[in-house]
Design a protein around this motif. Structure first.
Motif, PDB file in Angstrom:
ATOM      1  N   PHE A   7      33.814  31.247  33.910  1.00  0.00           N
ATOM      2  CA  PHE A   7      34.722  31.184  35.053  1.00  0.00           C
ATOM      3  C   PHE A   7      34.231  32.034  36.221  1.00  0.00           C
ATOM      4  N   SER A   8      34.674  31.669  37.409  1.00  0.00           N
ATOM      5  CA  SER A   8      34.334  32.441  38.605  1.00  0.00           C
ATOM      6  C   SER A   8      35.180  33.712  38.654  1.00  0.00           C
ATOM      7  N   ALA A   9      34.758  34.635  39.518  1.00  0.00           N
ATOM      8  CA  ALA A   9      35.507  35.880  39.695  1.00  0.00           C
ATOM      9  C   ALA A   9      36.926  35.587  40.194  1.00  0.00           C
ATOM     10  N   GLU A  10      37.064  34.575  41.032  1.00  0.00           N
ATOM     11  CA  GLU A  10      38.392  34.226  41.572  1.00  0.00           C
ATOM     12  C   GLU A  10      39.317  33.763  40.448  1.00  0.00           C
ATOM     13  N   ALA A  11      38.775  32.907  39.570  1.00  0.00           N
ATOM     14  CA  ALA A  11      39.588  32.403  38.460  1.00  0.00           C
ATOM     15  C   ALA A  11      39.993  33.556  37.547  1.00  0.00           C
ATOM     16  N   MET A  16      44.143  37.385  35.567  1.00  0.00           N
ATOM     17  CA  MET A  16      44.512  38.774  35.279  1.00  0.00           C
ATOM     18  C   MET A  16      45.809  39.138  35.990  1.00  0.00           C
ATOM     19  N   ILE A  17      45.969  38.641  37.201  1.00  0.00           N
ATOM     20  CA  ILE A  17      47.204  38.910  37.947  1.00  0.00           C
ATOM     21  C   ILE A  17      48.381  38.252  37.245  1.00  0.00           C
ATOM     22  N   ASP A  18      48.210  36.994  36.846  1.00  0.00           N
ATOM     23  CA  ASP A  18      49.285  36.276  36.175  1.00  0.00           C
ATOM     24  C   ASP A  18      49.697  36.969  34.874  1.00  0.00           C
ATOM     25  N   ALA A  19      48.696  37.477  34.134  1.00  0.00           N
ATOM     26  CA  ALA A  19      48.980  38.101  32.830  1.00  0.00           C
ATOM     27  C   ALA A  19      49.318  39.583  32.971  1.00  0.00           C
ATOM     28  N   GLN A  20      49.265  40.133  34.168  1.00  0.00           N
ATOM     29  CA  GLN A  20      49.470  41.572  34.415  1.00  0.00           C
ATOM     30  C   GLN A  20      48.621  42.412  33.467  1.00  0.00           C
ATOM     31  N   ALA A  21      47.332  42.047  33.376  1.00  0.00           N
ATOM     32  CA  ALA A  21      46.429  42.722  32.436  1.00  0.00           C
ATOM     33  C   ALA A  21      46.286  44.198  32.784  1.00  0.00           C
ATOM     34  N   LYS A  22      46.221  45.042  31.716  1.00  0.00           N
ATOM     35  CA  LYS A  22      46.025  46.481  31.926  1.00  0.00           C
ATOM     36  C   LYS A  22      44.609  46.908  31.583  1.00  0.00           C
ATOM     37  N   LEU A  23      44.029  46.204  30.600  1.00  0.00           N
ATOM     38  CA  LEU A  23      42.715  46.586  30.084  1.00  0.00           C
ATOM     39  C   LEU A  23      41.828  45.346  30.037  1.00  0.00           C
ATOM     40  N   LEU A  39      28.399  39.239  33.122  1.00  0.00           N
ATOM     41  CA  LEU A  39      29.838  39.347  32.873  1.00  0.00           C
ATOM     42  C   LEU A  39      30.478  40.532  33.611  1.00  0.00           C
ATOM     43  N   LYS A  40      29.848  41.704  33.496  1.00  0.00           N
ATOM     44  CA  LYS A  40      30.462  42.898  34.105  1.00  0.00           C
ATOM     45  C   LYS A  40      30.499  42.762  35.634  1.00  0.00           C
ATOM     46  N   ALA A  41      29.445  42.211  36.216  1.00  0.00           N
ATOM     47  CA  ALA A  41      29.418  42.045  37.679  1.00  0.00           C
ATOM     48  C   ALA A  41      30.555  41.130  38.133  1.00  0.00           C
ATOM     49  N   GLN A  42      30.855  40.108  37.324  1.00  0.00           N
ATOM     50  CA  GLN A  42      31.966  39.206  37.645  1.00  0.00           C
ATOM     51  C   GLN A  42      33.299  39.948  37.591  1.00  0.00           C
ATOM     52  N   VAL A  43      33.435  40.792  36.589  1.00  0.00           N
ATOM     53  CA  VAL A  43      34.670  41.576  36.458  1.00  0.00           C
ATOM     54  C   VAL A  43      34.807  42.497  37.682  1.00  0.00           C
ATOM     55  N   ASP A  44      33.701  43.159  38.073  1.00  0.00           N
ATOM     56  CA  ASP A  44      33.740  44.053  39.246  1.00  0.00           C
ATOM     57  C   ASP A  44      34.218  43.291  40.479  1.00  0.00           C
ATOM     58  N   LYS A  45      33.678  42.080  40.627  1.00  0.00           N
ATOM     59  CA  LYS A  45      34.029  41.273  41.794  1.00  0.00           C
ATOM     60  C   LYS A  45      35.526  40.906  41.767  1.00  0.00           C
ATOM     61  N   ALA A  46      35.993  40.558  40.578  1.00  0.00           N
ATOM     62  CA  ALA A  46      37.408  40.168  40.453  1.00  0.00           C
ATOM     63  C   ALA A  46      38.344  41.340  40.743  1.00  0.00           C
ATOM     64  N   LEU A  47      37.870  42.562  40.417  1.00  0.00           N
ATOM     65  CA  LEU A  47      38.746  43.733  40.577  1.00  0.00           C
ATOM     66  C   LEU A  47      38.553  44.422  41.927  1.00  0.00           C
ATOM     67  N   ALA A  48      37.605  43.940  42.726  1.00  0.00           N
ATOM     68  CA  ALA A  48      37.234  44.638  43.973  1.00  0.00           C
ATOM     69  C   ALA A  48      38.445  44.853  44.880  1.00  0.00           C
ATOM     70  N   ASP A  49      38.407  45.949  45.605  1.00  0.00           N
ATOM     71  CA  ASP A  49      39.442  46.287  46.599  1.00  0.00           C
ATOM     72  C   ASP A  49      40.842  46.340  45.990  1.00  0.00           C
ATOM     73  N   ALA A  51      42.287  44.495  43.865  1.00  0.00           N
ATOM     74  CA  ALA A  51      42.951  43.190  43.866  1.00  0.00           C
ATOM     75  C   ALA A  51      43.896  43.002  42.676  1.00  0.00           C
ATOM     76  N   VAL A  52      43.629  43.736  41.587  1.00  0.00           N
ATOM     77  CA  VAL A  52      44.499  43.602  40.411  1.00  0.00           C
ATOM     78  C   VAL A  52      45.011  44.993  40.030  1.00  0.00           C
ATOM     79  N   PRO A  53      46.093  45.446  40.670  1.00  0.00           N
ATOM     80  CA  PRO A  53      46.548  46.825  40.481  1.00  0.00           C
ATOM     81  C   PRO A  53      46.940  47.157  39.045  1.00  0.00           C
ATOM     82  N   SER A  54      47.289  46.137  38.235  1.00  0.00           N
ATOM     83  CA  SER A  54      47.727  46.431  36.870  1.00  0.00           C
ATOM     84  C   SER A  54      46.579  46.928  35.984  1.00  0.00           C
ATOM     85  N   VAL A  55      45.329  46.605  36.325  1.00  0.00           N
ATOM     86  CA  VAL A  55      44.202  46.975  35.460  1.00  0.00           C
ATOM     87  C   VAL A  55      43.877  48.462  35.604  1.00  0.00           C
TER      88      VAL A  55
END
Ligand code: 7RM
Length: 490
Positions: A7-11, A16-23, A39-49, A51-55
């Protein structure tokens, strides 16, 4: 929540936002074909700025050992944390209805649905279905080739086999063109007894040629399985003869992310099989084929596949959207006396022996001049032509007939597109099914757009055939290049 690496970083971010992921648990990278998936670079991109405060934390497993960024405070290496804890780790007691996992599945349009499974029911159901359907013996080596991020990977690589104490083989990555025999090497090397794969993989094996499996010793195999799509009888026979040495029963297993485990299937040795049929419901499952009033249809008439009573592995809700859950699965067919039917969204017919024949998703049905045609039937007719490797059929709006059949076709290695072949294939469909199913148009292509689990995304082909913009979720596409290529050729 589980998530697959393609999956893309956007997906990833949306889910993660929908599931309110913490970890988040990830790895530095993963191997796929000849490349590393970052994989890790994709996670970094998804969490950038933020974007997912619950994590709050990201746990990273070292796998491919390429260089990655670690954000202090947020990111932790698995091996560092592991070094500091005791090996004694008692399991956390859970309530039977505690959430076990959320798995996102793309709806036919729009936003993916977070399918919720719970602890006891899901584990019970995957346990018993694994035991009975794969007839597991203590000494067996069992191999399911699914991606672990697909429900099939969850239920039949991880939970079901492990709760049975089975030896379950996992293959990391995907077979690559440079080593076409690798699947058979794995079976030979590890003495695999039970092999479970998808029709899309079987058709790819057929296309590569039987020379590869024939050159290996596959005599350890005792039982074969298939899942994910209706299997065309052509592919079934090849699987039975070439891989199973005309010796192994085939379990064709119908089920869904939503059902948690297998619902319609033969029990090996107990239920006689028919190529192309998933045969009969698993014990305790009251499946039926009905019309929109919930009335059972006559033998061999097409209808909607439903389940009349609950079962342990059924999904409990769509995470955060109980209204959509109700609407998608419980309200297509109105309840009677408070009794609801589970609506699977697949078309099916039942033959006089009580065997189920799955006709594909009801959204995919084509209506030509008032005749309802299942995509599966026309595709199966096309694939039975020696030049055709794979086919996907969709309807295109037509002023006169309502819809016209458009077929996307990939050819066997030794064949090339031509006007003659185009005409011959149309004629072949007419002689196999009848003039009503004759494709108005055949488009040759090198590849079809599929999900990572091998399902053809007919919704995209439908838009292409109609010359429309492609809307809705495309995050589950395995290879975006395929779609771009089809657009160029259009
Ligand atoms: C396990 C899985 C579910 C959809 C389902 C069907 C199709 C799956 C078969 C099949 C005919 C089969 N989960 N499907 N298995 N159709 N015969 N043996 O695939 O959620 O990813 O997809 O797949 O249309 O509704 S899934």
């Amino acid at each position: 929540m589980w998530f697959f690496g393609g999956f893309s970083a956007e997906a990833l971010r949306d889910r993660m936002i929908d599931a309110q992921a913490k970890l988040v648990v990830t790895a530095d990278g993963g191997w796929r074909k000849d490349a590393i998936v970052p994989l890790k670079a994709q996670v970094d991109k998804a969490l950038a700025d933020g974007a997912v405060p619950s994590v709050e934390n990201v746990l990273v497993v070292r796998r491919t050992e390429q260089k990655i960024q670690m954000q202090p405070g947020r990111d932790h290496w698995w091996h560092d944390l592991q070094a500091g804890v005791s090996a004694d780790c008692p399991a956390e007691p859970m309530d039977s209805e505690d959430l076990l996992f959320i798995l996102y599945t793309s709806g036919s349009t729009g936003k993916p649905k977070g399918v919720v499974h719970t602890t006891a029911g899901y584990n019970l159901y995957t346990h018993i279905t694994t035991q009975w359907i794969f007839d597991l013996q203590d000494t067996d080596v069992y191999w399911c080739t699914a991606d672990v991020g697909w429900i099939t990977g969850h239920s039949y690589i991880v939970y079901g086999p492990l709760s049975n104490g089975a030896t379950t083989l996992m293959y990391e990555g995907a077979p690559r063109a440079s080593n076409p025999g690798c699947t058979w090497d794995v079976i030979e090397k590890h003495g695999v007894n039970v092999f479970y794969t998808a029709p899309t993989a079987i058709r790819a094996f057929i296309k590569m040629g039987e020379h590869y499996p024939n050159a290996r010793n596959l005599s350890s195999l005792r039982l074969l399985g298939t899942v994910g799509e209706p299997i065309n009888p052509e592919a079934w026979m090849w699987y039975y003869r070439v891989i199973g040495g005309s010796r192994c029963p085939i379990v064709d297993t119908w089920w869904q992310t939503e059902t948690g485990g297998i619902m319609v299937t033969p029990l090996p040795g107990a239920i006689a099989t028919k190529p192309g049929s998933a045969t009969r419901p698993f014990p305790g499952i009251l499946a039926d084929v009905v019309d929109l009033d919930g009335e059972p249809v006559a033998d061999n008439d097409g209808g909607y596949l439903v389940v009349r009573y609950p079962w342990p592995g059924m999904m409990r809700t769509i995470y955060g959207d109980p209204e959509r859950f109700r609407h998608t699965y419980w309200e297509h067919i109105p309840p009677r006396n408070g009794h609801y039917l589970y609506f699977a969204g697949d078309g099916a017919r039942r033959d006089p022996d009580g065997y189920f024949w799955i006709m594909g998703r009801v959204d995919d049905v084509i209506n030509v001049a008032g005749h309802r045609l299942g995509t599966m039937e026309i595709e199966s007719a096309l694939v039975s032509h020696p030049a055709v490797a794979e086919a996907a059929v969709v309807g295109k709006p037509d002023d006169l007939k309502g819809q016209e059949v458009v077929a996307f076709v990939t050819l066997e290695g030794s064949h090339n597109p031509s006007d003659e072949l185009n005409q011959a294939l149309k004629q072949h469909v007419v002689s196999e099914i009848g003039a009503i199913a004759r494709p108005g148009e055949i488009r040759f292509t090198d590849a079809l757009p599929k999900t990572r689990s091998g399902k053809i995304m007919r919704r995209l082909l439908r838009s292409l055939a109609a010359g429309q913009e492609i809307l809705g979720d495309t995050s589950t596409l395995e290879d975006r290049g395929v779609l771009d290529k089809l657009r160029e050729d259009a």
